[in-house]
Design an enzyme around this catalytic site. Structure first.
Site, PDB file in Angstrom:
ATOM      1  N   GLN A   1      29.240  40.279 -19.246  1.00 52.56           N
ATOM      2  CA  GLN A   1      28.081  39.624 -19.872  1.00 52.56           C
ATOM      3  C   GLN A   1      26.774  40.225 -19.383  1.00 52.56           C
ATOM      4  O   GLN A   1      25.724  39.977 -19.987  1.00 52.56           O
ATOM      5  CB  GLN A   1      28.084  38.109 -19.569  1.00 52.56           C
ATOM      6  CG  GLN A   1      29.316  37.360 -20.044  1.00 52.56           C
ATOM      7  CD  GLN A   1      29.404  37.263 -21.572  1.00 52.56           C
ATOM      8  OE1 GLN A   1      28.420  37.481 -22.291  1.00 52.56           O
ATOM      9  NE2 GLN A   1      30.581  36.958 -22.090  1.00 52.56           N
TER      10      GLN A   1
ATOM     11  N   CYS B   1      37.955  30.685 -21.625  1.00 57.52           N
ATOM     12  CA  CYS B   1      38.725  31.494 -20.651  1.00 57.52           C
ATOM     13  C   CYS B   1      38.227  31.258 -19.232  1.00 57.52           C
ATOM     14  O   CYS B   1      38.133  32.195 -18.426  1.00 57.52           O
ATOM     15  CB  CYS B   1      38.701  32.976 -20.982  1.00 57.52           C
ATOM     16  SG  CYS B   1      39.555  33.371 -22.498  1.00 57.52           S
TER      17      CYS B   1
ATOM     18  N   LYS C   1      31.190  43.645 -26.286  1.00 55.03           N
ATOM     19  CA  LYS C   1      30.111  42.662 -26.116  1.00 55.03           C
ATOM     20  C   LYS C   1      28.746  43.355 -26.064  1.00 55.03           C
ATOM     21  O   LYS C   1      27.715  42.706 -26.057  1.00 55.03           O
ATOM     22  CB  LYS C   1      30.332  41.862 -24.835  1.00 55.03           C
ATOM     23  CG  LYS C   1      31.596  41.019 -24.867  1.00 55.03           C
ATOM     24  CD  LYS C   1      31.716  40.164 -23.626  1.00 55.03           C
ATOM     25  CE  LYS C   1      33.121  39.689 -23.368  1.00 55.03           C
ATOM     26  NZ  LYS C   1      33.564  38.575 -24.189  1.00 55.03           N
TER      27      LYS C   1
ATOM     28  N   HIS D   1      35.698  34.286 -15.294  1.00 53.49           N
ATOM     29  CA  HIS D   1      36.550  34.356 -16.487  1.00 53.49           C
ATOM     30  C   HIS D   1      37.988  34.595 -16.011  1.00 53.49           C
ATOM     31  O   HIS D   1      38.204  35.207 -14.961  1.00 53.49           O
ATOM     32  CB  HIS D   1      36.044  35.538 -17.314  1.00 53.49           C
ATOM     33  CG  HIS D   1      36.659  35.711 -18.656  1.00 53.49           C
ATOM     34  ND1 HIS D   1      37.897  36.277 -18.839  1.00 53.49           N
ATOM     35  CD2 HIS D   1      36.206  35.425 -19.900  1.00 53.49           C
ATOM     36  CE1 HIS D   1      38.177  36.339 -20.134  1.00 53.49           C
ATOM     37  NE2 HIS D   1      37.162  35.814 -20.801  1.00 53.49           N
TER      38      HIS D   1
ATOM     39  N   ASP E   1      32.044  41.865 -12.253  1.00 55.40           N
ATOM     40  CA  ASP E   1      32.436  41.779 -13.659  1.00 55.40           C
ATOM     41  C   ASP E   1      31.146  41.744 -14.480  1.00 55.40           C
ATOM     42  O   ASP E   1      30.473  40.719 -14.569  1.00 55.40           O
ATOM     43  CB  ASP E   1      33.265  40.511 -13.875  1.00 55.40           C
ATOM     44  CG  ASP E   1      33.617  40.297 -15.344  1.00 55.40           C
ATOM     45  OD1 ASP E   1      33.195  41.109 -16.196  1.00 55.40           O
ATOM     46  OD2 ASP E   1      34.309  39.296 -15.635  1.00 55.40           O
TER      47      ASP E   1
HETATM   48  C1  LIG Z   1      32.563  37.257 -17.933  1.00 57.14           C
HETATM   49  C2  LIG Z   1      33.682  37.887 -18.693  1.00 57.14           C
HETATM   50  N1  LIG Z   1      34.564  38.661 -18.053  1.00 57.14           N
HETATM   51  C3  LIG Z   1      35.568  39.271 -18.694  1.00 57.14           C
HETATM   52  C4  LIG Z   1      35.749  39.105 -20.046  1.00 57.14           C
HETATM   53  C5  LIG Z   1      36.889  39.786 -20.700  1.00 57.14           C
HETATM   54  O1  LIG Z   1      36.490  40.759 -21.606  1.00 57.14           O
HETATM   55  P1  LIG Z   1      37.620  41.572 -22.375  1.00 57.14           P
HETATM   56  O2  LIG Z   1      38.475  40.533 -23.076  1.00 57.14           O
HETATM   57  O3  LIG Z   1      36.890  42.439 -23.342  1.00 57.14           O
HETATM   58  O4  LIG Z   1      38.389  42.313 -21.358  1.00 57.14           O
HETATM   59  C6  LIG Z   1      34.869  38.287 -20.757  1.00 57.14           C
HETATM   60  C7  LIG Z   1      35.069  38.033 -22.210  1.00 57.14           C
HETATM   61  O5  LIG Z   1      34.816  36.961 -22.698  1.00 57.14           O
HETATM   62  C8  LIG Z   1      33.804  37.671 -20.061  1.00 57.14           C
HETATM   63  O6  LIG Z   1      32.921  36.887 -20.701  1.00 57.14           O
END
Ligand SMILES: Cc1ncc(COP(=O)(O)O)c(C=O)c1O
Length: 412
Positions: free
Chosen positions: A206, A369, A229, A125, A203
């Site tokens: 998910q 993203c 999430k 992401h 990260d």
């Molecule tokens: C794999 C992953 N990493 C990071 C994020 C970013 O999350 P946040 O916008 O809550 O920081 C997302 C959100 O879609 C994601 O799917």
């Protein structure tokens, strides 16, 4: 739905929004990878906090302030326990993005230098790319990417080859891809990164909502995730870090709460975890996330995973009924979280999402993203359906029906 599929977990009634209708028809929410819906217990915990316990935390001696502090720190303790992490090394941030930036600034600036490599993967992401790009530009480091195979998987041989250069200072990789659904072998990757003398960051944005995650067993130096999430509210994320690394780091943001003493010229830092929590914290959000974690713990993450595995398998099967639909990502449900990206030949993903919306089917279309991954896949965008623990086979049926109707509209 066929017998033996995921009917056992039916928690829809716990989620008030799922009873909502638009235009007199129910909504079919298939965008949980963007954000999850919230159970009544989370909404009630936040409401109750503001109605009965609201005060600023840590400094007050009066009862309300003590109650607020206990609720906030109690949530941290339960969240840490749920994640198999220490309470003191469980740091609240605004979201996963801020947690990654915290590491990129507070650890990266002190530990990554010219000629060093920050190793990422092609399935990250933007949150787990852009902070590293800025770091690399600033300190003269280089970024390298582990490739995504046509099967949607990473290659551990390529990981070993990158690590063997001796230049990798940090490897940052996702637990579950928000586009491909791929579940990465994060414990194995973290072990190899550690053996090569580098630092790892997972990260888990998910991963936490979908799997039973044990941070200690994974063994990464940093594990980040985001509350919204995982059935919690927006505005709160979590960073779990290895104690000795967190202790060696400078603070990220500076101001109240993160200090021990402040003099005219110099200050000293508070202990973990508060050293990294500058300013008034997201108190109600922590309380809400604590309630979300209690709720998930009561269901049991193994049940959540079993339910989503069944549902994903069911969806992968049913989606093949749609003419011209191409599934993206690993072939088997067992290699995936509840995330399914797809294309339909002859219909732009945005049109797919727009047509689905006419039937109140909420799916997402776009680059999610993950623009570098779109480039790797050779597509400008995908359509994506994603599940939460409240998703049901009937949601999949509604999706398949709307997609079939969409194909008719486009004369396919
Ligand atoms: C794999 C992953 N990493 C990071 C994020 C970013 O999350 P946040 O916008 O809550 O920081 C997302 C959100 O879609 C994601 O799917």
């Amino acid at each position: 739905m066929e017998a033996g599929l995921s009917g056992e977990l039916d928690i829809r009634a716990d989620f008030p929004i799922l009873a909502r209708e638009i235009g007199g028809r129910p909504i079919v929410y298939l965008d949980s990878a963007s954000t999850s819906q919230k159970p009544e217990v989370v909404i009630a915990a936040i409401d109750n906090y503001y109605r009965c316990h609201n005060a600023n935390i840590h400094r007050g001696v009066y009862t309300l302030a003590q109650e607020a502090t206990e609720l906030f720190e109690g949530a941290r303790e339960r969240i840490a326990a749920f994640m198999g992490a220490e309470t003191a090394t469980t740091i609240f941030t605004r979201n996963a993005t801020e947690a990654i930036n915290l590491v990129a600034y507070a650890w990266g600036r002190g530990n990554v230098g010219p000629g060093d490599t920050v190793l990422l993967t092609q399935m990250e992401h933007h949150s787990n790319i852009v902070a590293w790009q800025i770091l690399a530009e600033e300190v003269g480091a280089q970024l390298r990417y582990l490739e995504v195979g046509d099967d949607g998987l990473l290659s551990l041989d390529q990981l070993d080859a990158e690590l063997s250069t001796g230049r990798v200072k940090l490897a940052a990789f996702t637990h579950i891809s928000n586009v491909l659904g791929t579940i990465n072998p994060v414990a194995e990757i973290a072990a190899r990164v550690r053996a090569a003398g580098a630092v790892s960051l997972v990260d888990g944005s998910q991963g936490v909502p979908a799997l039973a995650v044990d941070v200690a067993a994974i063994g990464a130096d940093f594990y980040v995730w985001t509350g919204h999430k995982a059935l919690g509210p927006t505005g709160i994320g979590v960073l779990h870090g290895r104690r000795e690394i967190l202790e060696s780091m400078r603070p990220f943001l500076a101001g109240g709460d993160m200090i021990s003493t402040v003099d005219w010229e110099h200050s000293t830092w508070n202990e973990l975890p508060w050293k990294f929590e500058a300013g008034t914290s997201m108190i109600a959000e922590a309380v809400g996330l604590g309630a979300a974690i209690d709720y998930l713990a009561e269901i049991g993450m193994d049940r959540v995973r079993a339910h989503e595995l069944d549902l994903t398998g069911y969806a992968l099967g049913r989606l093949t009924e749609v003419d011209g639909l191409r599934l993206i990502g690993p072939p088997g449900a067992d290699l995936r979280g509840g995330v399914i990206s797809f294309e339909i030949e002859g219909i732009h993903p945005h049109d797919i999402a727009e047509l689905a919306n006419r039937d109140n089917v909420c799916i997402r279309a776009g680059h999610h993203c993950a623009m570098p991954l779109m480039r790797r896949l050779g597509v400008p965008a995908t359509a994506r359906a994603s599940f939460g623990p409240y998703s049901m086979p009937a949601d999949v049926d509604a999706l398949v029906d709307t997609l079939k109707r969409g194909c008719e509209v486009f004369g396919l």
